[in-house]
Motif scaffolding. Structure first.
Motif, PDB file in Angstrom:
ATOM      1  N   TYR A  57       0.844  -1.198   0.000  1.00  0.00           N
ATOM      2  CA  TYR A  57       0.000   0.000   0.000  1.00  0.00           C
ATOM      3  C   TYR A  57       0.879   1.246   0.000  1.00  0.00           C
ATOM      4  N   SER A  58       0.352   2.342  -0.482  1.00  0.00           N
ATOM      5  CA  SER A  58       1.049   3.624  -0.441  1.00  0.00           C
ATOM      6  C   SER A  58       1.048   4.142   0.994  1.00  0.00           C
ATOM      7  N   ASN A  59       2.138   4.807   1.397  1.00  0.00           N
ATOM      8  CA  ASN A  59       2.247   5.263   2.786  1.00  0.00           C
ATOM      9  C   ASN A  59       1.618   6.630   3.032  1.00  0.00           C
ATOM     10  N   PHE A  60       1.104   7.286   2.001  1.00  0.00           N
ATOM     11  CA  PHE A  60       0.570   8.640   2.167  1.00  0.00           C
ATOM     12  C   PHE A  60      -0.925   8.674   2.418  1.00  0.00           C
ATOM     13  N   ASN A  61      -1.591   7.553   2.341  1.00  0.00           N
ATOM     14  CA  ASN A  61      -3.043   7.498   2.384  1.00  0.00           C
ATOM     15  C   ASN A  61      -3.504   7.003   3.765  1.00  0.00           C
ATOM     16  N   PHE A  62      -3.487   7.893   4.753  1.00  0.00           N
ATOM     17  CA  PHE A  62      -3.836   7.485   6.110  1.00  0.00           C
ATOM     18  C   PHE A  62      -4.622   8.589   6.818  1.00  0.00           C
ATOM     19  N   ILE A  63      -5.320   8.175   7.866  1.00  0.00           N
ATOM     20  CA  ILE A  63      -6.019   9.126   8.728  1.00  0.00           C
ATOM     21  C   ILE A  63      -5.701   8.767  10.179  1.00  0.00           C
ATOM     22  N   VAL A  85      -7.720  16.377  13.662  1.00  0.00           N
ATOM     23  CA  VAL A  85      -6.695  17.114  12.925  1.00  0.00           C
ATOM     24  C   VAL A  85      -6.066  16.179  11.902  1.00  0.00           C
ATOM     25  N   GLY A  86      -5.525  16.751  10.834  1.00  0.00           N
ATOM     26  CA  GLY A  86      -4.847  15.956   9.815  1.00  0.00           C
ATOM     27  C   GLY A  86      -3.342  15.980  10.042  1.00  0.00           C
ATOM     28  N   PHE A  87      -2.685  14.889   9.757  1.00  0.00           N
ATOM     29  CA  PHE A  87      -1.240  14.797   9.926  1.00  0.00           C
ATOM     30  C   PHE A  87      -0.579  14.501   8.588  1.00  0.00           C
ATOM     31  N   SER A  88       0.638  14.998   8.417  1.00  0.00           N
ATOM     32  CA  SER A  88       1.392  14.735   7.198  1.00  0.00           C
ATOM     33  C   SER A  88       2.351  13.568   7.378  1.00  0.00           C
ATOM     34  N   GLU A  89       2.634  13.209   8.634  1.00  0.00           N
ATOM     35  CA  GLU A  89       3.598  12.131   8.874  1.00  0.00           C
ATOM     36  C   GLU A  89       3.356  11.513  10.241  1.00  0.00           C
ATOM     37  N   VAL A  90       3.496  10.187  10.314  1.00  0.00           N
ATOM     38  CA  VAL A  90       3.429   9.441  11.563  1.00  0.00           C
ATOM     39  C   VAL A  90       4.600   8.470  11.567  1.00  0.00           C
ATOM     40  N   SER A  91       5.365   8.442  12.657  1.00  0.00           N
ATOM     41  CA  SER A  91       6.479   7.491  12.750  1.00  0.00           C
ATOM     42  C   SER A  91       6.583   6.972  14.174  1.00  0.00           C
ATOM     43  N   GLY A 114       1.057  20.227   9.413  1.00  0.00           N
ATOM     44  CA  GLY A 114       1.133  21.650   9.134  1.00  0.00           C
ATOM     45  C   GLY A 114       0.216  22.396  10.083  1.00  0.00           C
ATOM     46  N   ILE A 115       0.666  23.548  10.553  1.00  0.00           N
ATOM     47  CA  ILE A 115      -0.136  24.330  11.490  1.00  0.00           C
ATOM     48  C   ILE A 115      -1.333  24.936  10.766  1.00  0.00           C
ATOM     49  N   THR A 116      -2.520  24.691  11.321  1.00  0.00           N
ATOM     50  CA  THR A 116      -3.754  25.174  10.700  1.00  0.00           C
ATOM     51  C   THR A 116      -4.529  26.121  11.612  1.00  0.00           C
ATOM     52  N   GLY A 117      -4.059  26.312  12.824  1.00  0.00           N
ATOM     53  CA  GLY A 117      -4.770  27.167  13.770  1.00  0.00           C
ATOM     54  C   GLY A 117      -5.579  26.383  14.783  1.00  0.00           C
ATOM     55  N   SER A 118      -5.717  25.048  14.602  1.00  0.00           N
ATOM     56  CA  SER A 118      -6.424  24.227  15.574  1.00  0.00           C
ATOM     57  C   SER A 118      -5.585  24.090  16.840  1.00  0.00           C
ATOM     58  N   LEU A 119      -6.191  24.285  17.991  1.00  0.00           N
ATOM     59  CA  LEU A 119      -5.496  24.160  19.270  1.00  0.00           C
ATOM     60  C   LEU A 119      -5.805  22.841  19.979  1.00  0.00           C
ATOM     61  N   TYR A 120      -6.437  21.898  19.281  1.00  0.00           N
ATOM     62  CA  TYR A 120      -6.837  20.633  19.892  1.00  0.00           C
ATOM     63  C   TYR A 120      -5.656  19.927  20.558  1.00  0.00           C
ATOM     64  N   LEU A 121      -4.551  19.771  19.834  1.00  0.00           N
ATOM     65  CA  LEU A 121      -3.400  19.052  20.378  1.00  0.00           C
ATOM     66  C   LEU A 121      -2.752  19.827  21.522  1.00  0.00           C
ATOM     67  N   TRP A 122      -2.694  21.145  21.398  1.00  0.00           N
ATOM     68  CA  TRP A 122      -2.126  21.950  22.473  1.00  0.00           C
ATOM     69  C   TRP A 122      -2.979  21.853  23.736  1.00  0.00           C
ATOM     70  N   GLU A 123      -4.292  21.869  23.599  1.00  0.00           N
ATOM     71  CA  GLU A 123      -5.175  21.751  24.764  1.00  0.00           C
ATOM     72  C   GLU A 123      -4.975  20.403  25.453  1.00  0.00           C
ATOM     73  N   TRP A 124      -4.803  19.339  24.655  1.00  0.00           N
ATOM     74  CA  TRP A 124      -4.565  18.008  25.218  1.00  0.00           C
ATOM     75  C   TRP A 124      -3.212  17.987  25.928  1.00  0.00           C
ATOM     76  N   ARG A 125      -2.198  18.560  25.298  1.00  0.00           N
ATOM     77  CA  ARG A 125      -0.860  18.634  25.905  1.00  0.00           C
ATOM     78  C   ARG A 125      -0.881  19.475  27.181  1.00  0.00           C
ATOM     79  N   LYS A 126      -1.625  20.587  27.145  1.00  0.00           N
ATOM     80  CA  LYS A 126      -1.729  21.463  28.312  1.00  0.00           C
ATOM     81  C   LYS A 126      -2.395  20.735  29.482  1.00  0.00           C
ATOM     82  N   GLU A 127      -3.401  19.918  29.184  1.00  0.00           N
ATOM     83  CA  GLU A 127      -4.067  19.128  30.221  1.00  0.00           C
ATOM     84  C   GLU A 127      -3.075  18.143  30.845  1.00  0.00           C
TER      85      GLU A 127
END
Length: 150
Positions: free
Chosen positions: A9-15, A24-30, A68-81
């Motif tokens: 499978y291609s490695n770019f087609n993920f959610i 949020v969308g991600f460009s890379e997971v490792s 890529g930064i899109t202005g969503s603070l979802y991950l920051w709020e989770w990290r802040k918690e």
């Protein structure tokens, strides 16, 4: 459920879903790896003095997410918690990474990685440069208690 086939499978087609929601969308997971650390053991009365390898602790690397930064603070709020010790510490969630097939069928992924009791330990902001024209990318490191693949 993993779907076997002769070609990879291609490695770019993920959610990525966090607690059953694609937030949020991600460009890379490792870092999707699993390791059992062996314990060396030898009985004192063993005349061969051979060391045996027994299964020890299960170990998982942090999973690295980049986006890529899109202005969503979802991950920051989770990290802040996690940083501030919100209502529960750590504030764990279930993170699911789905590799999709060419039809982009989200309900029938080719393969799925599930991170249990996951929480963010680190957020790295973008490198900003007036000389460049790249996207501003942030990185989130997420630790977890268990990795399952299906």
């Amino acid at each position: 459920m993993a779907t076997p086939r002769p070609n990879p499978y291609s490695n770019f087609n993920f959610i990525v879903e966090i607690d059953n929601e694609e937030v949020v969308g991600f460009s890379e997971v490792s870092g999707l790896d699993s390791e059992t650390v062996p314990i060396e053991y030898r009985e004192g009365s063993d005349p061969t003095s051979a060391m045996r390898q027994l299964g020890g602790t299960e170990k998982y690397s942090p999973v690295i997410f980049k986006r890529g930064i899109t202005g969503s603070l979802y991950l920051w709020e989770w990290r802040k918690e996690a940083r501030d010790g919100g209502t529960t510490f750590p504030p764990t969630k279930t993170v699911v990474i789905k590799l999709l097939n060419e039809k982009h069928d989200r309900n029938a992924p080719a393969m799925t990685w599930t991170l249990t009791n996951a929480w963010p330990t680190k957020i790295t902001g973008p490198t900003l440069s007036a000389k460049g024209n790249e996207f501003a990318v942030e990185q989130v490191d997420i630790v977890h208690d268990r990795l399952d693949i299906s």
